[in-house]
Design a protein around this motif. Structure first.
Motif, mmCIF file in Angstrom:
data_model
loop_
_atom_site.group_PDB
_atom_site.id
_atom_site.type_symbol
_atom_site.label_atom_id
_atom_site.label_comp_id
_atom_site.label_asym_id
_atom_site.label_seq_id
_atom_site.Cartn_x
_atom_site.Cartn_y
_atom_site.Cartn_z
ATOM 1 N N ASN A 144 0.797 -1.230 0.000
ATOM 2 C CA ASN A 144 0.000 0.000 0.000
ATOM 3 C C ASN A 144 0.830 1.280 0.000
ATOM 4 O O ASN A 144 0.340 2.330 -0.409
ATOM 5 N N GLY A 145 2.064 1.195 0.477
ATOM 6 C CA GLY A 145 2.928 2.366 0.521
ATOM 7 C C GLY A 145 3.300 2.756 1.940
ATOM 8 O O GLY A 145 2.715 2.278 2.926
ATOM 9 N N VAL A 146 4.288 3.628 2.059
ATOM 10 C CA VAL A 146 4.755 4.111 3.361
ATOM 11 C C VAL A 146 5.020 5.609 3.292
ATOM 12 O O VAL A 146 5.106 6.198 2.213
ATOM 13 N N ALA A 147 5.158 6.194 4.470
ATOM 14 C CA ALA A 147 5.639 7.563 4.613
ATOM 15 C C ALA A 147 6.798 7.539 5.599
ATOM 16 O O ALA A 147 6.831 6.701 6.505
ATOM 17 N N VAL A 148 7.757 8.445 5.411
ATOM 18 C CA VAL A 148 8.890 8.561 6.321
ATOM 19 C C VAL A 148 8.929 9.981 6.863
ATOM 20 O O VAL A 148 8.942 10.953 6.096
ATOM 21 N N ASP A 149 8.920 10.093 8.188
ATOM 22 C CA ASP A 149 9.084 11.387 8.846
ATOM 23 C C ASP A 149 10.489 11.496 9.409
ATOM 24 O O ASP A 149 11.032 10.501 9.929
ATOM 25 N N LEU A 150 11.071 12.686 9.311
ATOM 26 C CA LEU A 150 12.376 12.956 9.908
ATOM 27 C C LEU A 150 12.221 14.124 10.876
ATOM 28 O O LEU A 150 12.026 15.273 10.473
ATOM 29 N N PHE A 151 12.291 13.811 12.161
ATOM 30 C CA PHE A 151 12.186 14.839 13.200
ATOM 31 C C PHE A 151 13.554 15.475 13.403
ATOM 32 O O PHE A 151 14.583 14.792 13.426
ATOM 33 N N CYS A 152 13.555 16.809 13.548
ATOM 34 C CA CYS A 152 14.821 17.534 13.581
ATOM 35 C C CYS A 152 14.627 18.873 14.295
ATOM 36 O O CYS A 152 13.519 19.221 14.706
ATOM 37 N N ALA A 153 15.733 19.615 14.423
ATOM 38 C CA ALA A 153 15.681 20.949 15.032
ATOM 39 C C ALA A 153 15.291 21.952 13.956
ATOM 40 O O ALA A 153 16.086 22.787 13.527
ATOM 41 N N CYS A 154 14.043 21.852 13.506
ATOM 42 C CA CYS A 154 13.596 22.652 12.372
ATOM 43 C C CYS A 154 12.197 23.192 12.627
ATOM 44 O O CYS A 154 11.523 22.776 13.578
ATOM 45 N N THR A 155 11.758 24.118 11.795
ATOM 46 C CA THR A 155 10.421 24.685 11.914
ATOM 47 C C THR A 155 9.376 23.582 11.832
ATOM 48 O O THR A 155 9.392 22.772 10.914
ATOM 49 N N GLY A 156 8.492 23.546 12.810
ATOM 50 C CA GLY A 156 7.483 22.501 12.841
ATOM 51 C C GLY A 156 7.951 21.203 13.452
ATOM 52 O O GLY A 156 7.162 20.270 13.618
ATOM 53 N N GLY A 157 9.243 21.098 13.740
ATOM 54 C CA GLY A 157 9.770 19.922 14.411
ATOM 55 C C GLY A 157 10.121 18.751 13.523
ATOM 56 O O GLY A 157 10.713 17.768 13.996
ATOM 57 N N LYS A 158 9.783 18.814 12.223
ATOM 58 C CA LYS A 158 10.131 17.704 11.347
ATOM 59 C C LYS A 158 10.101 18.142 9.892
ATOM 60 O O LYS A 158 9.531 19.179 9.549
ATOM 61 N N VAL A 159 10.709 17.323 9.028
ATOM 62 C CA VAL A 159 10.555 17.458 7.582
ATOM 63 C C VAL A 159 9.893 16.181 7.075
ATOM 64 O O VAL A 159 9.881 15.160 7.733
ATOM 65 N N GLY A 160 9.345 16.254 5.867
ATOM 66 C CA GLY A 160 8.542 15.157 5.349
ATOM 67 C C GLY A 160 7.072 15.423 5.638
ATOM 68 O O GLY A 160 6.701 16.540 6.025
ATOM 69 N N PRO A 161 6.234 14.406 5.437
ATOM 70 C CA PRO A 161 6.592 13.030 5.138
ATOM 71 C C PRO A 161 7.099 12.835 3.706
ATOM 72 O O PRO A 161 6.676 13.531 2.788
ATOM 73 N N PHE A 162 8.007 11.873 3.574
ATOM 74 C CA PHE A 162 8.490 11.439 2.274
ATOM 75 C C PHE A 162 7.714 10.166 1.911
ATOM 76 O O PHE A 162 7.797 9.164 2.624
ATOM 77 N N PHE A 163 6.937 10.223 0.845
ATOM 78 C CA PHE A 163 6.056 9.120 0.475
ATOM 79 C C PHE A 163 6.724 8.188 -0.534
ATOM 80 O O PHE A 163 7.385 8.641 -1.473
ATOM 81 N N LEU A 164 6.540 6.900 -0.335
ATOM 82 C CA LEU A 164 6.944 5.885 -1.310
ATOM 83 C C LEU A 164 5.720 5.024 -1.588
ATOM 84 O O LEU A 164 5.136 4.440 -0.665
#
Length: 319
Positions: A144-164
Protein backbone atom coordinates in the motif's frame (compact mmCIF):
# COMPACT_ATOMS: atom_id res chain seq x y z
CA UNK A 1 10.36 -11.09 40.42
CA UNK A 2 11.11 -11.10 36.68
CA UNK A 3 14.01 -13.36 35.75
CA UNK A 4 13.87 -13.03 31.96
CA UNK A 5 12.00 -11.56 29.01
CA UNK A 6 12.86 -11.65 25.28
CA UNK A 7 15.59 -9.25 24.11
CA UNK A 8 13.05 -7.86 21.62
CA UNK A 9 9.38 -7.35 22.50
CA UNK A 10 7.00 -7.22 19.54
CA UNK A 11 3.98 -4.93 19.62
CA UNK A 12 0.95 -6.76 18.21
CA UNK A 13 2.21 -10.14 19.41
CA UNK A 14 2.52 -11.99 22.73
CA UNK A 15 5.20 -11.60 25.38
CA UNK A 16 6.29 -14.42 27.69
CA UNK A 17 7.74 -13.37 31.06
CA UNK A 18 9.59 -15.81 33.30
CA UNK A 19 9.98 -15.23 37.01
CA UNK A 20 8.54 -16.11 40.38
CA UNK A 21 5.75 -15.24 42.81
CA UNK A 22 3.26 -14.23 40.10
CA UNK A 23 -0.35 -14.27 41.35
CA UNK A 24 -3.85 -14.35 39.80
CA UNK A 25 -3.91 -10.57 40.24
CA UNK A 26 -0.66 -9.94 38.37
CA UNK A 27 -0.74 -7.20 35.72
CA UNK A 28 2.01 -5.77 33.55
CA UNK A 29 3.20 -2.18 33.51
CA UNK A 30 4.70 -1.37 30.11
CA UNK A 31 6.94 1.71 30.28
CA UNK A 32 7.76 2.85 26.73
CA UNK A 33 10.56 5.37 26.20
CA UNK A 34 9.29 8.40 24.27
CA UNK A 35 10.68 11.86 23.51
CA UNK A 36 8.53 13.20 26.33
CA UNK A 37 9.73 10.62 28.85
CA UNK A 38 8.51 7.14 29.84
CA UNK A 39 4.86 6.38 29.03
CA UNK A 40 3.06 3.49 30.74
CA UNK A 41 1.01 1.86 27.97
CA UNK A 42 -0.37 -0.66 30.47
CA UNK A 43 -1.42 -2.11 32.73
CA UNK A 44 -1.94 -5.23 30.60
CA UNK A 45 -3.80 -8.25 31.98
CA UNK A 46 -2.06 -11.56 31.21
CA UNK A 47 -3.72 -13.97 28.80
CA UNK A 48 -2.03 -16.86 30.59
CA UNK A 49 -0.57 -17.10 34.07
CA UNK A 50 1.31 -19.47 36.40
CA UNK A 51 3.37 -18.60 39.49
CA UNK A 52 6.51 -18.64 37.31
CA UNK A 53 5.31 -17.46 33.89
CA UNK A 54 3.05 -14.82 32.39
CA UNK A 55 1.89 -14.59 28.78
CA UNK A 56 0.78 -11.09 27.80
CA UNK A 57 -0.71 -9.92 24.51
CA UNK A 58 0.76 -6.53 23.61
CA UNK A 59 -1.99 -4.55 21.81
CA UNK A 60 -1.25 -3.51 18.22
CA UNK A 61 -2.13 0.07 19.10
CA UNK A 62 0.71 0.35 21.60
CA UNK A 63 3.20 3.05 20.63
CA UNK A 64 6.76 1.94 19.83
CA UNK A 65 8.17 5.29 20.95
CA UNK A 66 11.95 5.29 20.86
CA UNK A 67 12.11 1.52 20.55
CA UNK A 68 12.80 0.70 24.20
CA UNK A 69 10.57 -0.67 26.96
CA UNK A 70 10.84 -1.50 30.66
CA UNK A 71 8.28 -4.07 31.85
CA UNK A 72 7.20 -4.56 35.44
CA UNK A 73 4.82 -7.02 37.07
CA UNK A 74 2.49 -5.74 39.80
CA UNK A 75 0.54 -8.12 42.03
CA UNK A 76 -2.67 -6.17 42.51
CA UNK A 77 -4.04 -8.80 44.92
CA UNK A 78 -1.07 -8.74 47.34
CA UNK A 79 -0.78 -5.08 48.23
CA UNK A 80 0.33 -4.01 44.74
CA UNK A 81 3.79 -5.44 45.22
CA UNK A 82 5.95 -4.53 42.21
CA UNK A 83 8.72 -6.53 40.58
CA UNK A 84 12.05 -5.37 39.25
CA UNK A 85 12.13 -3.60 35.87
CA UNK A 86 13.13 -5.72 32.87
CA UNK A 87 14.39 -3.84 29.75
CA UNK A 88 14.06 -4.83 26.09
CA UNK A 89 14.07 -3.41 22.59
CA UNK A 90 10.56 -2.63 21.33
CA UNK A 91 9.64 -3.39 17.72
CA UNK A 92 6.57 -4.15 15.61
CA UNK A 93 5.07 -7.52 14.66
CA UNK A 94 5.03 -7.79 10.87
CA UNK A 95 1.85 -9.88 10.80
CA UNK A 96 0.04 -7.07 12.64
CA UNK A 97 1.11 -4.56 9.97
CA UNK A 98 3.55 -2.74 12.25
CA UNK A 99 6.94 -1.76 10.77
CA UNK A 100 10.27 -1.91 12.58
CA UNK A 101 13.25 0.31 11.73
CA UNK A 102 16.51 -1.45 12.59
CA UNK A 103 19.21 0.01 10.32
CA UNK A 104 20.15 3.24 8.54
CA UNK A 105 22.58 3.24 5.61
CA UNK A 106 23.66 -0.29 6.47
CA UNK A 107 24.38 0.43 10.15
CA UNK A 108 22.34 -1.50 12.68
CA UNK A 109 21.11 -0.26 16.05
CA UNK A 110 23.95 0.79 18.35
CA UNK A 111 24.55 -1.12 21.60
CA UNK A 112 23.29 1.89 23.55
CA UNK A 113 19.84 1.35 21.99
CA UNK A 114 19.15 -1.47 24.46
CA UNK A 115 20.97 0.16 27.40
CA UNK A 116 18.55 1.45 30.09
CA UNK A 117 20.95 4.33 30.74
CA UNK A 118 20.05 5.75 27.30
CA UNK A 119 16.76 4.01 26.39
CA UNK A 120 16.59 5.26 22.82
CA UNK A 121 17.21 3.55 19.48
CA UNK A 122 20.11 5.13 17.60
CA UNK A 123 22.64 4.33 14.89
CA UNK A 124 26.28 5.39 14.72
CA UNK A 125 26.34 6.91 11.26
CA UNK A 126 25.60 10.30 9.67
CA UNK A 127 22.85 11.05 7.14
CA UNK A 128 23.74 13.93 4.82
CA UNK A 129 21.46 16.32 2.98
CA UNK A 130 21.31 15.65 -0.77
CA UNK A 131 22.16 11.95 -0.37
CA UNK A 132 20.17 8.74 -0.72
CA UNK A 133 19.07 7.41 2.67
CA UNK A 134 18.57 3.65 2.99
CA UNK A 135 16.40 2.36 5.82
CA UNK A 136 16.45 -1.30 6.80
CA UNK A 137 13.94 -3.20 8.85
CA UNK A 138 10.87 -5.40 8.67
CA UNK A 139 7.21 -5.03 7.86
CA UNK A 140 7.40 -2.04 5.53
CA UNK A 141 4.12 -1.82 3.59
CA UNK A 142 5.20 -2.50 0.01
CA UNK A 143 1.59 -3.33 -0.94
CA UNK A 144 0.00 0.00 0.00
CA UNK A 145 2.93 2.37 0.52
CA UNK A 146 4.75 4.11 3.36
CA UNK A 147 5.64 7.56 4.61
CA UNK A 148 8.89 8.56 6.32
CA UNK A 149 9.08 11.39 8.85
CA UNK A 150 12.38 12.96 9.91
CA UNK A 151 12.19 14.84 13.20
CA UNK A 152 14.82 17.53 13.58
CA UNK A 153 15.68 20.95 15.03
CA UNK A 154 13.60 22.65 12.37
CA UNK A 155 10.42 24.69 11.91
CA UNK A 156 7.48 22.50 12.84
CA UNK A 157 9.77 19.92 14.41
CA UNK A 158 10.13 17.70 11.35
CA UNK A 159 10.56 17.46 7.58
CA UNK A 160 8.54 15.16 5.35
CA UNK A 161 6.59 13.03 5.14
CA UNK A 162 8.49 11.44 2.27
CA UNK A 163 6.06 9.12 0.47
CA UNK A 164 6.94 5.88 -1.31
CA UNK A 165 4.12 4.27 -3.24
CA UNK A 166 3.61 0.67 -4.35
CA UNK A 167 5.92 -0.19 -7.24
CA UNK A 168 8.50 2.43 -6.25
CA UNK A 169 11.94 0.79 -6.74
CA UNK A 170 12.97 2.28 -3.40
CA UNK A 171 10.31 0.36 -1.47
CA UNK A 172 10.32 -3.25 -0.36
CA UNK A 173 9.18 -5.07 2.77
CA UNK A 174 12.69 -4.92 4.21
CA UNK A 175 14.22 -1.74 2.78
CA UNK A 176 13.33 1.85 1.91
CA UNK A 177 15.51 4.29 -0.02
CA UNK A 178 14.79 7.95 -0.73
CA UNK A 179 16.75 11.12 -1.41
CA UNK A 180 16.97 13.60 1.45
CA UNK A 181 16.63 17.09 -0.08
CA UNK A 182 19.69 19.35 0.06
CA UNK A 183 17.63 22.55 -0.15
CA UNK A 184 14.07 23.72 0.36
CA UNK A 185 11.50 23.33 3.10
CA UNK A 186 12.00 19.56 3.31
CA UNK A 187 15.75 19.79 3.80
CA UNK A 188 16.65 19.29 7.49
CA UNK A 189 19.26 21.42 9.24
CA UNK A 190 22.51 19.90 10.44
CA UNK A 191 22.14 18.45 13.91
CA UNK A 192 20.11 15.73 15.62
CA UNK A 193 17.52 13.76 13.68
CA UNK A 194 15.10 10.91 14.29
CA UNK A 195 13.47 8.77 11.59
CA UNK A 196 10.07 7.04 11.72
CA UNK A 197 8.41 4.84 9.09
CA UNK A 198 4.60 4.85 8.86
CA UNK A 199 2.69 2.15 6.98
CA UNK A 200 -0.23 3.37 4.87
CA UNK A 201 -2.24 0.21 5.40
CA UNK A 202 -5.19 -1.09 3.38
CA UNK A 203 -7.42 1.57 4.97
CA UNK A 204 -5.08 4.39 3.87
CA UNK A 205 -4.95 5.86 7.39
CA UNK A 206 -1.18 5.63 8.03
CA UNK A 207 -1.95 4.35 11.53
CA UNK A 208 1.01 1.99 12.09
CA UNK A 209 4.32 3.65 12.97
CA UNK A 210 7.74 2.16 13.58
CA UNK A 211 10.09 2.84 16.43
CA UNK A 212 11.89 6.18 16.17
CA UNK A 213 15.63 5.84 15.44
CA UNK A 214 17.99 8.74 16.10
CA UNK A 215 20.76 9.66 13.67
CA UNK A 216 22.93 12.79 13.24
CA UNK A 217 22.12 14.90 10.18
CA UNK A 218 24.81 16.57 8.08
CA UNK A 219 27.86 16.21 10.33
CA UNK A 220 29.02 14.37 13.41
CA UNK A 221 29.38 16.76 16.32
CA UNK A 222 32.96 17.76 17.14
CA UNK A 223 34.83 20.61 18.85
CA UNK A 224 37.94 21.84 17.03
CA UNK A 225 38.84 24.98 19.02
CA UNK A 226 37.73 27.22 21.88
CA UNK A 227 38.69 30.90 22.18
CA UNK A 228 37.82 33.67 24.60
CA UNK A 229 37.41 37.43 24.09
CA UNK A 230 36.62 39.18 27.37
CA UNK A 231 33.45 37.54 28.71
CA UNK A 232 32.49 35.75 25.50
CA UNK A 233 33.66 32.23 24.68
CA UNK A 234 33.55 31.01 21.05
CA UNK A 235 33.49 27.32 20.13
CA UNK A 236 34.31 26.13 16.61
CA UNK A 237 33.60 22.67 15.25
CA UNK A 238 30.96 20.66 13.38
CA UNK A 239 27.43 19.41 13.86
CA UNK A 240 26.19 22.17 16.16
CA UNK A 241 22.46 22.79 16.49
CA UNK A 242 19.96 24.89 18.39
CA UNK A 243 19.48 21.74 20.51
CA UNK A 244 23.18 21.45 21.40
CA UNK A 245 24.03 21.39 25.12
CA UNK A 246 27.51 21.71 26.62
CA UNK A 247 29.43 20.38 29.58
CA UNK A 248 31.83 23.05 30.84
CA UNK A 249 34.58 21.57 32.99
CA UNK A 250 36.52 24.11 35.05
CA UNK A 251 39.52 23.35 37.27
CA UNK A 252 38.85 24.78 40.72
CA UNK A 253 41.72 23.97 43.06
CA UNK A 254 42.01 20.18 43.24
CA UNK A 255 38.51 19.64 41.80
CA UNK A 256 37.16 19.57 38.26
CA UNK A 257 33.70 21.16 38.33
CA UNK A 258 31.10 20.82 35.57
CA UNK A 259 29.20 24.11 35.33
CA UNK A 260 27.21 22.98 32.30
CA UNK A 261 24.82 20.14 31.60
CA UNK A 262 21.19 20.30 32.64
CA UNK A 263 19.68 22.07 35.61
CA UNK A 264 16.32 21.86 37.31
CA UNK A 265 13.45 21.13 34.95
CA UNK A 266 15.77 19.83 32.24
CA UNK A 267 16.92 23.28 31.06
CA UNK A 268 20.52 23.75 29.94
CA UNK A 269 22.62 25.52 32.58
CA UNK A 270 24.58 27.44 29.94
CA UNK A 271 22.68 29.26 27.19
CA UNK A 272 24.28 29.06 23.75
CA UNK A 273 24.04 31.42 20.78
CA UNK A 274 24.36 29.15 17.76
CA UNK A 275 25.70 30.95 14.68
CA UNK A 276 25.46 27.81 12.54
CA UNK A 277 26.60 24.20 12.46
CA UNK A 278 30.25 25.24 12.85
CA UNK A 279 30.17 27.88 15.61
CA UNK A 280 28.43 28.89 18.81
CA UNK A 281 29.18 31.36 21.61
CA UNK A 282 28.28 31.69 25.27
CA UNK A 283 29.03 33.97 28.18
CA UNK A 284 31.67 33.12 30.76
CA UNK A 285 29.75 30.95 33.25
CA UNK A 286 28.97 32.27 36.70
CA UNK A 287 31.02 30.49 39.33
CA UNK A 288 33.93 29.76 36.98
CA UNK A 289 37.52 30.60 37.90
CA UNK A 290 40.52 31.37 35.66
CA UNK A 291 42.52 28.35 34.63
CA UNK A 292 42.30 25.07 32.78
CA UNK A 293 38.84 24.48 31.27
CA UNK A 294 37.20 22.18 28.77
CA UNK A 295 34.11 22.34 26.54
CA UNK A 296 32.27 19.18 25.53
CA UNK A 297 29.31 19.54 23.15
CA UNK A 298 26.39 17.11 23.01
CA UNK A 299 23.33 16.70 20.81
CA UNK A 300 20.18 14.66 21.48
CA UNK A 301 19.77 11.80 22.21
CA UNK A 302 22.92 12.40 24.29
CA UNK A 303 24.60 9.07 23.54
CA UNK A 304 28.39 8.79 23.09
CA UNK A 305 28.16 9.04 19.29
CA UNK A 306 26.36 12.41 19.52
CA UNK A 307 28.97 13.89 21.88
CA UNK A 308 32.24 15.59 21.03
CA UNK A 309 33.77 13.29 23.64
CA UNK A 310 37.37 14.12 24.52
CA UNK A 311 38.17 16.15 21.40
CA UNK A 312 41.48 17.92 22.16
CA UNK A 313 40.09 21.12 20.66
CA UNK A 314 37.79 21.49 23.65
CA UNK A 315 40.65 22.38 25.99
CA UNK A 316 41.56 26.01 26.71
CA UNK A 317 42.66 28.33 29.50
CA UNK A 318 39.86 30.48 30.93
CA UNK A 319 40.84 34.07 31.65
Amino acid sequence: MISSIPKVVLVGSSLVIAGSHFTPGSVLNFFVATSGGPDNEGPFTPAGQTPSQLTVNVPAGTTLGQGFVDVQVVNTDTGFLASNLAPALLQGFTAAGIPSLTAINGKGLAATSSDPSFATNNVETVVTQGSVVVLGGTGFDAVNGVAVDLFCACTGGKVGPFFLNPGDPGLSAGAISFTLPATGSNSPPTGPGSLVVINKGADGKFSRSSNAVSVPIGEKIAVTSVTQADGTITVNGTGFSTLTVINFFNRQGSKLVNLGGFGAGGAARIALTVAGPNKFTFSKPAGSVPGASYVQALNPPFVPFTSSGNDPGGAFTLK
